[in-house]
Write a protein that holds these residues in place. Structure first.
Motif, PDB file in Angstrom:
ATOM      1  N   ASP A 181       0.829  -1.210   0.000  1.00 35.72           N
ATOM      2  CA  ASP A 181       0.000   0.000   0.000  1.00 35.72           C
ATOM      3  C   ASP A 181       0.863   1.259   0.000  1.00 35.72           C
ATOM      4  N   ASN A 182       1.876   1.292   0.901  1.00 36.11           N
ATOM      5  CA  ASN A 182       2.763   2.447   0.959  1.00 36.11           C
ATOM      6  C   ASN A 182       3.609   2.570  -0.301  1.00 36.11           C
ATOM      7  N   ASP A 184       2.752   1.704  -3.414  1.00 37.99           N
ATOM      8  CA  ASP A 184       1.964   2.233  -4.523  1.00 37.99           C
ATOM      9  C   ASP A 184       1.675   3.725  -4.336  1.00 37.99           C
ATOM     10  N   ALA A 185       1.369   4.126  -3.091  1.00 37.28           N
ATOM     11  CA  ALA A 185       1.146   5.550  -2.818  1.00 37.28           C
ATOM     12  C   ALA A 185       2.425   6.342  -3.074  1.00 37.28           C
ATOM     13  N   ARG A 188       3.036   6.854  -6.844  1.00 34.23           N
ATOM     14  CA  ARG A 188       2.160   7.876  -7.429  1.00 34.23           C
ATOM     15  C   ARG A 188       2.658   9.286  -7.117  1.00 34.23           C
TER      16      ARG A 188
END
Length: 230
Positions: A181-182, A184-185, A188
């Motif tokens: 999750d971290n 992919d964030a 971006r």
């Protein structure tokens, strides 16, 4: 009157490099990347990925051939001139991170503005914004770098590299300590910040799932093919 040809972000011609007492040699016949493009580099351990990044950042000196960064001939520059070019035009994040452990998160980030010859006070607001966007809230900005997790330290290193708005960002496994999750964030934010400043990105990772964020790739085992669409 004809327009001048666009200068590439990077261009390599007939480049070779070999470490002393080693039979292995990095050979790149030709490689070119346009300004603003994002390149994903893949390759097995020992294929020359880190060596290539060291050459592109000016840390290692070209032994044979030509290497241009933003039109500047790195193969002709002295060590001091390469250091100056790196400070002003190239953001680098290597696996070692090279944070100063006793300095705060904010001061580590601001170091790049000092080496780039930028005013520290002018960069303060941007540094805080970058850190926050990368998931490091303001309450962490005054903590020492060695009090952070490895994943948090990686984000500080990225903020430091992006702060001077470099023309070229070179990143070697910058997401290795982040969960999915971290990660992919993080990707971006990293690429959005690069796009906002017209920054060319060269990104190395063993994580094949990250290739989805890139339009171009380079396979170290197939260097003769050059840069390819993903």
């Amino acid at each position: 009157m004809t327009d001048k040809p666009e200068i590439s972000a990077i261009e390599l011609k007939h480049l070779t490099f070999r470490y002393p007492s080693s039979h292995w040699q990095l050979q790149i016949p030709s490689l070119k990347l346009a300004k603003g493009q994002h390149l994903f580099i893949r390759g097995a351990s020992g294929s020359g990925k880190t060596t290539l990044l060291n050459l592109l950042s000016g840390i290692a000196r070209v032994q044979s051939g030509e290497l241009y960064i933003q039109g500047q001939p790195l193969h002709q520059l002295s060590s001091a001139a390469r250091d100056t070019l790196r400070a002003k035009q190239i953001g680098v994040v290597f696996q070692q991170l090279n944070l100063i452990p006793y300095l705060s998160v904010l001061d580590n980030t601001l170091l790049s503005s000092h080496f780039a010859g930028q005013n520290k006070a002018d960069c303060l607001s941007r540094a805080k914004t970058l850190l926050s966007r990368l998931g490091l809230p303001e309450e962490l900005h005054r903590q020492s770098a060695n009090s952070l997790s490895v994943g948090q330290q990686q984000r500080v290193a990225i903020a430091r590299a992006l702060l001077p708005k470099p023309a070229l960002l070179i990143a070697d496994e910058p997401t290795s300590a982040l969960d999915s999750d971290n990660r992919d964030a993080f990707m971006r934010v990293l690429l959005a910040e690069a796009d906002a400043n017209g920054c060319t990105v060269i990104f190395v990772s063993h994580d094949a799932s990250l290739q989805q964020y890139f339009r171009y790739q380079l396979q170290m085992q197939q260097l003769e093919q050059g840069v390819q669409p993903c």
